[in-house]
Scaffold this active site. Sequence first.
Site, PDB file in Angstrom:
ATOM      1  N   GLU A 290       0.846  -1.208   0.000  1.00 47.54           N
ATOM      2  CA  GLU A 290       0.000   0.000   0.000  1.00 47.54           C
ATOM      3  C   GLU A 290       0.871   1.245   0.000  1.00 47.54           C
ATOM      4  OE1 GLU A 290      -2.909  -0.355  -0.824  1.00 47.54           O
ATOM      5  OE2 GLU A 290      -3.156  -2.470  -0.340  1.00 47.54           O
ATOM      6  N   TRP A 293       1.741   1.765  -3.441  1.00 49.64           N
ATOM      7  CA  TRP A 293       0.748   2.460  -4.279  1.00 49.64           C
ATOM      8  C   TRP A 293       0.917   3.971  -4.158  1.00 49.64           C
ATOM      9  CZ3 TRP A 293      -2.267   1.187  -8.228  1.00 49.64           C
ATOM     10  CH2 TRP A 293      -2.526  -0.169  -8.461  1.00 49.64           C
ATOM     11  N   TRP A 321     -20.083  11.910 -20.329  1.00 52.02           N
ATOM     12  CA  TRP A 321     -20.431  12.115 -18.914  1.00 52.02           C
ATOM     13  C   TRP A 321     -21.720  12.921 -18.832  1.00 52.02           C
ATOM     14  CZ3 TRP A 321     -17.624   8.820 -16.464  1.00 52.02           C
ATOM     15  CH2 TRP A 321     -16.276   8.646 -16.729  1.00 52.02           C
ATOM     16  N   ASN A 356     -10.681   2.952   2.524  1.00 54.22           N
ATOM     17  CA  ASN A 356     -10.279   2.779   1.118  1.00 54.22           C
ATOM     18  C   ASN A 356     -11.317   2.014   0.296  1.00 54.22           C
ATOM     19  OD1 ASN A 356      -8.278   2.772  -1.131  1.00 54.22           O
ATOM     20  ND2 ASN A 356      -8.428   0.562  -0.786  1.00 54.22           N
ATOM     21  N   TRP A 374     -15.302  11.726 -13.408  1.00 52.40           N
ATOM     22  CA  TRP A 374     -14.507  11.461 -12.197  1.00 52.40           C
ATOM     23  C   TRP A 374     -13.905  12.738 -11.607  1.00 52.40           C
ATOM     24  CZ3 TRP A 374      -9.373  12.867 -12.322  1.00 52.40           C
ATOM     25  CH2 TRP A 374      -8.764  13.013 -13.562  1.00 52.40           C
ATOM     26  N   TRP A 397      -8.616   8.268  -8.394  1.00 55.37           N
ATOM     27  CA  TRP A 397      -9.864   8.511  -9.131  1.00 55.37           C
ATOM     28  C   TRP A 397      -9.747   7.997 -10.558  1.00 55.37           C
ATOM     29  CZ3 TRP A 397     -14.754   9.369  -8.085  1.00 55.37           C
ATOM     30  CH2 TRP A 397     -15.084   9.767  -6.788  1.00 55.37           C
TER      31      TRP A 397
HETATM   32  P1  FAD Z   1      -3.510   2.054   4.924  1.00 53.11           P
HETATM   33  O1  FAD Z   1      -4.254   0.910   4.366  1.00 53.11           O
HETATM   34  O2  FAD Z   1      -3.040   1.929   6.323  1.00 53.11           O
HETATM   35  O3  FAD Z   1      -2.271   2.309   3.949  1.00 53.11           O
HETATM   36  C1  FAD Z   1      -1.038   2.901   4.402  1.00 53.11           C
HETATM   37  C2  FAD Z   1      -0.690   4.095   3.531  1.00 53.11           C
HETATM   38  O4  FAD Z   1      -0.479   3.673   2.179  1.00 53.11           O
HETATM   39  C3  FAD Z   1      -1.782   5.138   3.447  1.00 53.11           C
HETATM   40  O5  FAD Z   1      -1.729   6.009   4.557  1.00 53.11           O
HETATM   41  C4  FAD Z   1      -1.471   5.828   2.135  1.00 53.11           C
HETATM   42  O6  FAD Z   1      -0.427   6.778   2.276  1.00 53.11           O
HETATM   43  C5  FAD Z   1      -0.948   4.672   1.283  1.00 53.11           C
HETATM   44  N1  FAD Z   1      -2.028   4.101   0.471  1.00 53.11           N
HETATM   45  C6  FAD Z   1      -2.915   3.146   0.825  1.00 53.11           C
HETATM   46  N2  FAD Z   1      -3.729   2.829  -0.220  1.00 53.11           N
HETATM   47  C7  FAD Z   1      -3.348   3.616  -1.233  1.00 53.11           C
HETATM   48  C8  FAD Z   1      -3.799   3.768  -2.576  1.00 53.11           C
HETATM   49  N3  FAD Z   1      -4.795   3.029  -3.090  1.00 53.11           N
HETATM   50  N4  FAD Z   1      -3.196   4.689  -3.362  1.00 53.11           N
HETATM   51  C9  FAD Z   1      -2.174   5.431  -2.885  1.00 53.11           C
HETATM   52  N5  FAD Z   1      -1.691   5.327  -1.624  1.00 53.11           N
HETATM   53  C10 FAD Z   1      -2.273   4.438  -0.813  1.00 53.11           C
HETATM   54  N6  FAD Z   1      -5.071   8.462  -0.363  1.00 53.11           N
HETATM   55  C11 FAD Z   1      -4.542   9.618   0.095  1.00 53.11           C
HETATM   56  O7  FAD Z   1      -3.573   9.583   0.859  1.00 53.11           O
HETATM   57  N7  FAD Z   1      -5.043  10.815  -0.298  1.00 53.11           N
HETATM   58  C12 FAD Z   1      -6.093  10.920  -1.156  1.00 53.11           C
HETATM   59  O8  FAD Z   1      -6.488  12.038  -1.511  1.00 53.11           O
HETATM   60  C13 FAD Z   1      -6.691   9.719  -1.619  1.00 53.11           C
HETATM   61  N8  FAD Z   1      -7.777   9.743  -2.442  1.00 53.11           N
HETATM   62  C14 FAD Z   1      -8.338   8.560  -2.884  1.00 53.11           C
HETATM   63  C15 FAD Z   1      -9.445   8.599  -3.747  1.00 53.11           C
HETATM   64  C16 FAD Z   1     -10.022   7.420  -4.189  1.00 53.11           C
HETATM   65  C17 FAD Z   1     -11.192   7.476  -5.154  1.00 53.11           C
HETATM   66  C18 FAD Z   1      -9.503   6.182  -3.769  1.00 53.11           C
HETATM   67  C19 FAD Z   1     -10.108   4.896  -4.244  1.00 53.11           C
HETATM   68  C20 FAD Z   1      -8.405   6.128  -2.933  1.00 53.11           C
HETATM   69  C21 FAD Z   1      -7.803   7.306  -2.479  1.00 53.11           C
HETATM   70  N9  FAD Z   1      -6.683   7.286  -1.612  1.00 53.11           N
HETATM   71  C22 FAD Z   1      -6.132   8.471  -1.183  1.00 53.11           C
HETATM   72  C23 FAD Z   1      -6.005   6.018  -1.290  1.00 53.11           C
HETATM   73  C24 FAD Z   1      -6.476   5.308  -0.004  1.00 53.11           C
HETATM   74  O9  FAD Z   1      -7.863   5.183   0.002  1.00 53.11           O
HETATM   75  C25 FAD Z   1      -6.028   6.020   1.268  1.00 53.11           C
HETATM   76  O10 FAD Z   1      -4.650   6.282   1.215  1.00 53.11           O
HETATM   77  C26 FAD Z   1      -6.299   5.131   2.487  1.00 53.11           C
HETATM   78  O11 FAD Z   1      -7.668   4.828   2.578  1.00 53.11           O
HETATM   79  C27 FAD Z   1      -5.844   5.855   3.734  1.00 53.11           C
HETATM   80  O12 FAD Z   1      -6.117   5.084   4.868  1.00 53.11           O
HETATM   81  P2  FAD Z   1      -4.948   4.439   5.725  1.00 53.11           P
HETATM   82  O13 FAD Z   1      -3.898   5.484   5.992  1.00 53.11           O
HETATM   83  O14 FAD Z   1      -5.573   3.814   6.913  1.00 53.11           O
HETATM   84  O15 FAD Z   1      -4.384   3.378   4.709  1.00 53.11           O
END
Ligand code: FAD
Length: 496
Positions: A290, A293, A321, A356, A374, A397
């Site tokens: 993650e 990502w 759209w 997420n 989007w 997105w």
């Molecule tokens: P954890 O599961 O604990 O993951 C650890 C860290 O990994 C996160 O804090 C984050 O920095 C990174 N991470 C995790 N999943 C992703 C992912 N899919 N893409 C990129 N990095 C990721 N994340 C943001 O930080 N900012 C946003 O503006 C953002 N917008 C999003 C919009 C959409 C439509 C979607 C589907 C996802 C988005 N995410 C975003 C990714 C992800 O949803 C969040 O990072 C995550 O939910 C944060 O929760 P956590 O810190 O508990 O994640």
Amino acid sequence: MTKPGLPAPFIMWFRNDLRLSDNPALHAAAAGGAPLICLYVHEKDEEGLRPPQGASLWWLHGSLASLNRSLAAEGGRLHVLAGDAGEILDALVEASSACGVHWNRRYDPSGREIDARIKARLRDKGIAVESFNGSLLHEPWKVTTRAGSPFQVFTPYWKEALRRGDPPMSLPAPTRMSFADVPRAVAKRFAYRFELDADPQKPDWAASMRGLWKRSEEGAHERLHAFLDEDLKGYADNRDRLDRQSTSRLSPFLRFGNVSIRQVWHALAAREHAGSLKTTGRDIEKFKSELGWREFSYSLLYHYPSLHRDNIHPSFDGMPWRQDKAALEAWRHGRTGYPVVDAAMRELWATGSMHNRARMIVGSFLVKHLLVDWREGESWFWDTLVDADPANNPASWQWVAGTGADAAPYFRILNPVLQGKKFDPDGAYVKRWLPELERLPAAAVHHPWTAGAAVLDGAGIRLGDDYPRPIVDHDTARRRALASWKAMRGRDKEEL
Ligand code: FAD
């Protein structure tokens, strides 16, 4: 001007690195021994910059205040100015006779352009300007294919990133710092007038967020350690469960650099080596991926300059759209009639964050069920998320919409009822954010419109009054989305 006999000061320009420890730019600046002018600039929404707004601006304010307190404990302070960063640095260097400027890099194209201009101009004047990597495991230009082009697919990207090995060890906070002030004329000219919407009063929309988040370096480390010690166990299995709090909730801290990615990485590695994690390799690898990502999203931001504006796959430029204000409003405010979608949108409003899996569900619903661009969703998230991130938000997105790199294909349309049943089987998540559905039995909670009159009566719900009926029918919306996508592809082929 520096008073005779006093050493020339050095400017530390804080941006997305609001911490003292593992801050490479600050560390190097402090090591030089010169008094530091610690600066933050609220830049204008110009030249394609996307300054934080709404919830993330609220986060930024809290983080600046806490960084200021940390600096004050060392005898200094954070100077917060507003305006054009180039003009401010020119004026500050001139007025203070500063001999150097340090910052940690940012990766959005507009920010990079501004930084490159400032760097060139100040260096021409003989000022020592240096930038550092303070927010990524690897610089985006280093993780490329053998041919030197950016990766389009996550798995080979992450394999290559891992092959490059661990990032350098985290740095401690500087032990000895001395400080200098921003000369009065510069402070006056570029004064930052506190914006009301940053710390809202009337209405105080941040009230429900305040108790949830500790917007500081200390808060970030507390969260990190709590996650590693308690929640990482089971992460791989639980991460998608809406009803379980199993993720790290580190995203806003990483976004604003209250903690660095290297600190997260090495804290995990240290516990792994010490054998003190309560879990196995699967949870660890999943969590690391993650973080991967996030790195991948930054690589996309670096290589695709208009990530939040333009489809990575231009074939989607012809997607029909819909302009449907009423549907967009219903989505934004959690009134679509699909409980899992509405719960997630209300979670977002109340906490500034969203799970997420829920982000995927509401994103898919907007671009597929409602057939809304989007970019509308991206911009709503940009305003309402505390972790609104210039890379993660648009990249995710585009992933959801099928327009991005390594994206979920457009034809894969998430069914909000099935998603709810799978990831919130007892409806606990839905009931938490939609108390009006509290008394519905689990069997009906994800599709109250199918419940019989007796069940609804028993739960005290009048559909259409207490809770909306679905604004679109799933099967009809699905067919419409697929037809639009096929028509778009047909046009695309005709044009070839
Ligand atoms: P954890 O599961 O604990 O993951 C650890 C860290 O990994 C996160 O804090 C984050 O920095 C990174 N991470 C995790 N999943 C992703 C992912 N899919 N893409 C990129 N990095 C990721 N994340 C943001 O930080 N900012 C946003 O503006 C953002 N917008 C999003 C919009 C959409 C439509 C979607 C589907 C996802 C988005 N995410 C975003 C990714 C992800 O949803 C969040 O990072 C995550 O939910 C944060 O929760 P956590 O810190 O508990 O994640």
